[in-house]
Write an enzyme that holds these catalytic residues in place. Sequence first.
Site, short mmCIF file in Angstrom:
data_model
loop_
_atom_site.label_atom_id
_atom_site.label_comp_id
_atom_site.label_asym_id
_atom_site.label_seq_id
_atom_site.Cartn_x
_atom_site.Cartn_y
_atom_site.Cartn_z
N HIS A 48 0.20 -4.00 1.69
CA HIS A 48 -0.25 -5.24 1.07
C HIS A 48 -1.14 -6.08 1.98
CE1 HIS A 48 3.39 -4.12 -1.19
NE2 HIS A 48 2.78 -4.67 -2.22
N ASP A 74 3.30 -1.49 5.60
CA ASP A 74 3.07 -2.32 4.42
C ASP A 74 1.62 -2.18 3.95
OD1 ASP A 74 3.02 -4.24 2.47
OD2 ASP A 74 3.64 -5.91 3.75
N CYS A 114 -0.58 -0.76 -4.64
CA CYS A 114 0.22 -0.56 -3.42
C CYS A 114 1.06 0.71 -3.47
CB CYS A 114 1.07 -1.77 -3.10
SG CYS A 114 2.21 -2.29 -4.39
#
Length: 498
Positions: free
Chosen positions: A383, A381, A138
């Site tokens: 993720h 994000d 990430c």
Amino acid sequence: MNSISPSAAQYVGKVMQDELLESRRQQPLERQGSFGLRLPQTADPTREATGEPDEVDKLKAKLMSAWNNVKYGWTVKSKTSFSKVSPVTILGLSYLLNNEDEVERFRLAFVSRIWLTYRKDFPQLEGSTWTTDCGWGCMLRSGQMLLAQGLLVHLLPRDWAWPDAQHLTDVDFEVFRPRSPARAVGVPIPSFGTPRGSSSPETFLPRDRISKCRKKSPESVRDRQAEPIHHRLVMWFGDQPSAPFGIHQLVEIGKSSGKKAGDWYGPSIVAHILRKAVARTTAVHSLSLYVAQDCTVYKDDVVHLCEPSHGETPSDPSTQAWKSVIILVPVRLGGESLNPSYIECVKNILKLECCIGIIGGKPKHSLYFIGFQDEQLLYLDPHYCQPVVDVSQVNFPLESFHCSSPKKMPFNRMDPSCTIGFYAKNKKDFESLCSAVTEALSSSTEKYPIFTFVDGHSHDYGLESHCSDNSGPAAHIVLPGQLDRGNNRRSSDEFVFL
């Protein structure tokens, strides 16, 4: 509280060395998935000989991908709430969401950012059996998004918007209005046609009408003509070995810093990986990337990096014979947690047009920050584990590279270790950048600024072995009285990506 000075270079060489030491300590251990699933690179002699993932690895990757999407809220999405009485800032532009037109402008600005996330089933990473970066990549993805934003402003107009953003109609956010002046802005009530609360629904221009109006505008025609550049830019970040800024190249470059596929990366090491990726590619022209050392931007080092080589003549005299430059500044904004004194400073940095975002996150969780509203950071994000896209195909789909789910988090949850990015198109822009950023940095009530700009070269200060063109770790300077405190404190530049 948390009064440790970032400009004392507490993040620098020692942090990068700590990352390497921590990485080496982790090597003999089994890697853990995001819900405690053991992910060792197993002791199967046959598979090790062929270097190919077996069925167990593939099953584990699928399980981790599915759980990851549940854990980070991508399976059952919830809408993020925004206040209509406070402006939302995205990379130097502000939006007051008190009418549908402003909401649409904000929506277009957010959706048009390049969104790079976990992917699965991509070609195997060399020297490993990994075919996904889910659970460990990430920070690399956040770094990709930071670089992608720099490339967007380098190659496209500043106000460029993705023409097909209109197709992502299911944007997961709501705009609310406080019920009364006494009620906190952070506890909003609906005002855009939603049945909850005491506010009456308001009527605005329908989105399809706004879309049709935009399609007729000169800006929309210009943006449509820029789509080949948009496609090419995204292709550079594709999940295939040939992509100059793809996960394969970044992992390969990381090996020189002691990293490999499956390891954890910190924001400072990612900054240096991106620098090397830009330096080695021929895909992007007239662009350099500078990484600040010991929380200091040495102006003459930037000048040296951006001036044309001997014998070169500028194609455009207005550029003052300069390459454009992306400046990355790894910093620490406190000790174990964010120093509240720096929050206003971070806000002022994100208000600058020259800012291209911040990579960092919250503890054990990397994010790409692009703006804020009140006391909440706005971020993209990484993720979310998506299937790989074959970017070698003509007109490959772009939808999965643009996010329709803006998310926010409180400033006080931000990890103090991060890297801040800026972009200057020419020498004049660089001079303006230095002035504007210095003014923003002065807004901190802390004795020490987050970082500084100084005249001269790094070697003028005895840092010739640690200049931006050097691939070694950054220098580490400790102010008197900080030695014991720094040695006893565990570096939080290590992100545990689970």
